[in-house]
Design a protein around this motif. Structure first.
Motif, short mmCIF file in Angstrom:
data_model
loop_
_atom_site.label_atom_id
_atom_site.label_comp_id
_atom_site.label_asym_id
_atom_site.label_seq_id
_atom_site.Cartn_x
_atom_site.Cartn_y
_atom_site.Cartn_z
N VAL A 1 -53.74 -5.31 -48.89
CA VAL A 1 -52.42 -5.45 -49.49
C VAL A 1 -51.86 -4.05 -49.76
O VAL A 1 -52.49 -3.25 -50.45
N ALA A 2 -50.70 -3.76 -49.19
CA ALA A 2 -50.05 -2.46 -49.37
C ALA A 2 -50.99 -1.32 -49.05
O ALA A 2 -51.02 -0.30 -49.74
N GLY A 3 -51.77 -1.49 -47.99
CA GLY A 3 -52.68 -0.43 -47.55
C GLY A 3 -53.98 -0.33 -48.31
O GLY A 3 -54.77 0.57 -48.05
N ARG A 4 -54.21 -1.25 -49.25
CA ARG A 4 -55.43 -1.20 -50.06
C ARG A 4 -56.28 -2.43 -49.78
O ARG A 4 -55.80 -3.55 -49.83
N LYS A 5 -57.55 -2.20 -49.49
CA LYS A 5 -58.48 -3.31 -49.31
C LYS A 5 -58.63 -4.08 -50.62
O LYS A 5 -58.73 -3.47 -51.69
N MET A 6 -58.64 -5.40 -50.53
CA MET A 6 -58.83 -6.21 -51.71
C MET A 6 -60.27 -6.09 -52.20
O MET A 6 -61.21 -6.51 -51.53
N CYS A 7 -60.42 -5.44 -53.36
CA CYS A 7 -61.72 -5.30 -54.00
C CYS A 7 -61.48 -5.00 -55.46
O CYS A 7 -60.35 -4.70 -55.88
N ARG A 8 -62.51 -5.09 -56.26
CA ARG A 8 -62.37 -4.89 -57.71
C ARG A 8 -61.75 -3.53 -58.04
O ARG A 8 -60.91 -3.42 -58.94
N GLU A 9 -62.16 -2.50 -57.31
CA GLU A 9 -61.68 -1.15 -57.60
C GLU A 9 -60.18 -0.99 -57.35
O GLU A 9 -59.51 -0.19 -58.02
N ASN A 10 -59.64 -1.73 -56.40
CA ASN A 10 -58.22 -1.60 -56.03
C ASN A 10 -57.33 -2.66 -56.67
O ASN A 10 -56.11 -2.63 -56.48
N LEU A 11 -57.92 -3.56 -57.42
CA LEU A 11 -57.18 -4.73 -57.90
C LEU A 11 -55.99 -4.36 -58.78
O LEU A 11 -54.89 -4.90 -58.62
#
Length: 244
Positions: free
Chosen positions: A61-71
């Motif tokens: 999403v918006a260049g960020r992998k969906m993971c806890r750190e990027n949430l």
């Protein structure tokens, strides 16, 4: 790409798949309709995009992998208009709901006030600014919920049945507003007339799989395709189909 799903699967009970190896991507500024019968997986996709659910596969999403750190960063870039406005409007007044997100993300009081007044004026809701949420109608609450998301000015806007409970005038206001928004938009709805008015592209889901992905005008005029997936032509096209 602003949204990317790569072989995403999800099941609520660990047995029956709601989504089965779903892959698609949405570019910056695209307005995409997500359609399908009840249980097709539309709302599940929106919740996965916000990290409210966790499935198998890869989501970006918006260049960020969906993971806890990027949430946290993903959620700051994404606005979600919920299907049930009562679950979204949790502060006492419309104004307090509208300033909650921007102020928590560090915007100044002056900039927040500017956004609130601009959005309310655009939607014709200025008189609702200081109204109590429990004293406004369902349609007014739906409009206020949309205003709350627009005040955050997210890069991506997700909408789950945005035209629910709206009278014809407010429905047309929402359609015009959606069309004017420059953000990337993914709109899940059974209101195919609204999708036809607001989206250039449609993704059709059935039994957890994508059965069609392409030009909205082409897919929404395909009576056989829609009926095969438990849907009907948009109302505006039904009369034309009968006259042939």
């Amino acid at each position: 790409m602003m949204i990317e799903f790569e072989k995403v699967s999800f099941s609520y009970d660990g047995e029956r798949p709601i989504l089965d190896q779903v892959s698609f991507s949405i570019g910056k500024g695209e307005s995409v309709g997500l359609i399908g019968a009840n249980g097709a997986g539309k709302s599940t996709i929106l919740k996965l995009l916000l990290g409210l659910l966790s499935g198998q596969g890869s989501i970006t999403v918006a260049g960020r992998k969906m993971c806890r750190e990027n949430l946290a960063e993903i959620r700051q870039k994404t606005g979600f208009v919920l299907q049930d406005s009562d679950n979204q409007m949790f502060m006492p007044t419309v104004y307090e709901d509208m300033i909650f997100g921007p102020r928590n993300y560090g915007l100044s009081k002056e900039e927040t006030e500017r956004r609130v007044d601009t959005v309310l004026a655009r939607l014709g809701l200025t008189e609702l600014k200081h109204r109590y949420n429990h004293k406004i109608s369902g349609g007014e609450k739906r409009m206020a919920a949309i205003a709350t998301i627009l005040a955050m000015e997210p890069e991506i806007i997700l909408m789950d049945e945005p035209s629910t409970a709206l009278d014809p005038v407010n429905r047309r206001t929402v359609i015009n507003t959606i069309c004017a928004l420059p953000q990337t938009k993914l709109i899940a709805s059974h209101d195919l007339d609204m999708i036809l008015d607001t989206c250039q592209r449609v993704i059709l889901l059935s039994h957890g799989k994508i059965v069609a992905d392409g030009d909205a005008q082409t897919i929404l005029r395909d009576k056989a395709l829609l009926e095969a997936n438990r849907m009907e032509l948009p109302f505006c096209l039904q009369g034309m189909a009968r006259s042939r």
